[in-house]
Scaffold this motif. Structure first.
Motif, PDB file in Angstrom:
ATOM      1  N   PRO A  95       0.815  -1.229   0.000  1.00 61.47           N
ATOM      2  CA  PRO A  95       0.000   0.000   0.000  1.00 61.47           C
ATOM      3  C   PRO A  95       0.842   1.270   0.000  1.00 61.47           C
ATOM      4  O   PRO A  95       0.433   2.293  -0.568  1.00 61.47           O
ATOM      5  CB  PRO A  95      -0.822  -0.124   1.290  1.00 61.47           C
ATOM      6  CG  PRO A  95      -0.853  -1.583   1.596  1.00 61.47           C
ATOM      7  CD  PRO A  95       0.473  -2.099   1.140  1.00 61.47           C
ATOM      8  N   HIS A  96       2.032   1.223   0.627  1.00 57.97           N
ATOM      9  CA  HIS A  96       2.877   2.405   0.710  1.00 57.97           C
ATOM     10  C   HIS A  96       3.587   2.696  -0.611  1.00 57.97           C
ATOM     11  O   HIS A  96       4.003   3.841  -0.853  1.00 57.97           O
ATOM     12  CB  HIS A  96       3.914   2.236   1.817  1.00 57.97           C
ATOM     13  CG  HIS A  96       3.304   2.076   3.169  1.00 57.97           C
ATOM     14  ND1 HIS A  96       2.616   3.078   3.790  1.00 57.97           N
ATOM     15  CD2 HIS A  96       3.254   1.007   4.016  1.00 57.97           C
ATOM     16  CE1 HIS A  96       2.173   2.661   4.974  1.00 57.97           C
ATOM     17  NE2 HIS A  96       2.552   1.413   5.129  1.00 57.97           N
ATOM     18  N   ALA A 128      -0.994   0.483  -9.195  1.00 60.16           N
ATOM     19  CA  ALA A 128      -1.383  -0.742  -8.488  1.00 60.16           C
ATOM     20  C   ALA A 128      -1.282  -1.973  -9.389  1.00 60.16           C
ATOM     21  O   ALA A 128      -0.913  -3.057  -8.918  1.00 60.16           O
ATOM     22  CB  ALA A 128      -2.808  -0.595  -7.953  1.00 60.16           C
TER      23      ALA A 128
END
Length: 311
Positions: A95-96, A128
């Motif tokens: 996520p980071h 992503a």
């Protein structure tokens, strides 16, 4: 001449020479980077590729050991140059990389905004769809060469180490400590200290991660700070003994108004004494200067751990 086992050590140029490494693994004309330094390191990464006769389109993977900025700060910028690469990263780190806002905020809290801008440059997000989450035991395939990723908490909860069976070696990130070449003794034997950088140091998981790597009977470790080291069993024993010593020093300093200063002083003495016993060709002043930033960060990390333990 081809590098041994197709592994190239890249000096990312962070802070000083031979301080921060990334690696290029080459197999059958394809490449994988392991860690990448900062945005400022991108030219060095691309130059290493060219030095092996590879183009950016020949890179299949950028594998991150963890998402601290000296290892991963340049990931987004580098991925823009690698059209066919996928970013492989721990589930807690993914996520980071996709949205680095919290990562930058956390690092800024430790280092300050001016230092972040000077040392790391811009932290660019990674799309992503180009990110692969890699869990404990997952294998990244590089042109038929398996790179096994294992979960190795202790330094950070988002830390992977990567086992390369071909070279019988680990890419260790920060889990196997810091070994600067200036501290090698006259026989070329390396010196090592643990790194407890804020904010997720955990002593028992760190020792367990070291033992987990030793179970493979590795011939070498590839450290981010800095380079390939052998003598793995001795170094692992040194690391575990120092982790215990550092925990004891932290507990002894806890509760004092000058806790941080006490801890900095006691860590400095611990490392300088060990360097002298190792035969490192440095004066106490030189050793302290080279380790000053790590001593400060180790003290901070131990204090975060102390406060978390006391809560």
């Amino acid at each position: 001449m081809s590098p041994a086992h197709g592994i190239v050590t890249i000096d990312t140029g962070f802070h000083r020479p031979s301080f921060d490494a990334a690696y290029l693994v080459v197999e059958n004309g394809r490449g994988a980077f392991i860690d990448c330094g900062t945005q400022h390191s991108v030219p060095a990464m691309l130059a290493a590729l060219a030095g092996q006769g590879l183009a950016p389109a020949d890179v299949d993977w950028l594998i991150l050991t963890h998402v601290h900025l000296d290892h991963a700060g340049g990931a987004g910028a580098l991925m823009r140059e690698l059209p066919n690469a996928t970013l492989a990263v721990h589930p807690r780190g993914a996520p980071h990389m996709i949205d680095p806002t919290r990562l930058v905020a956390g690092a800024t809290a430790v280092y300050g905004a001016e230092e972040i801008a000077r040392s790391y440059g811009e932290i660019v997000p990674v799309a992503a769809e180009r990110v692969r989450v890699v869990a404990d035991g997952d294998v990244v395939e590089l042109a038929g060469r398996p790179l096994l990723c294992i979960d190795t908490p202790g330094h950070a909860r988002h830390h992977l180490c990567i086992w390369d069976e071909r070279s019988r070696s680990w890419f260790t990130g920060d889990t196997f400590g810091l070994s600067y070449r200036e501290f090698d003794n006259a026989d070329g034997a390396p010196f090592v200290i643990p790194t407890t950088t804020p904010v997720q140091f955990e002593p028992e998981p760190l020792k367990a991660s070291i033992r987990k790597m030793l179970a493979k009977a590795p011939e070498a470790m590839h450290l981010t700070h800095f380079g390939r080291v052998g003598d793995v069993v001795r170094l692992s024993q040194d690391l575990c003994a120092q982790i215990d010593a550092m925990v004891a020093l932290a507990r002894a300093a806890h509760g004092h108004d000058d806790r941080h200063a006490r801890l900095v002083a006691s860590l400095t003495k611990l490392y300088v004494d060990r360097a002298n016993a190792h035969g490192a060709p440095l004066s106490a002043t030189e050793a302290t200067r080279l380790l000053a930033m790590d001593i400060e960060l180790n003290a901070q990390g131990l204090e975060v751990w102390l406060d978390r333990e006391a809560a």
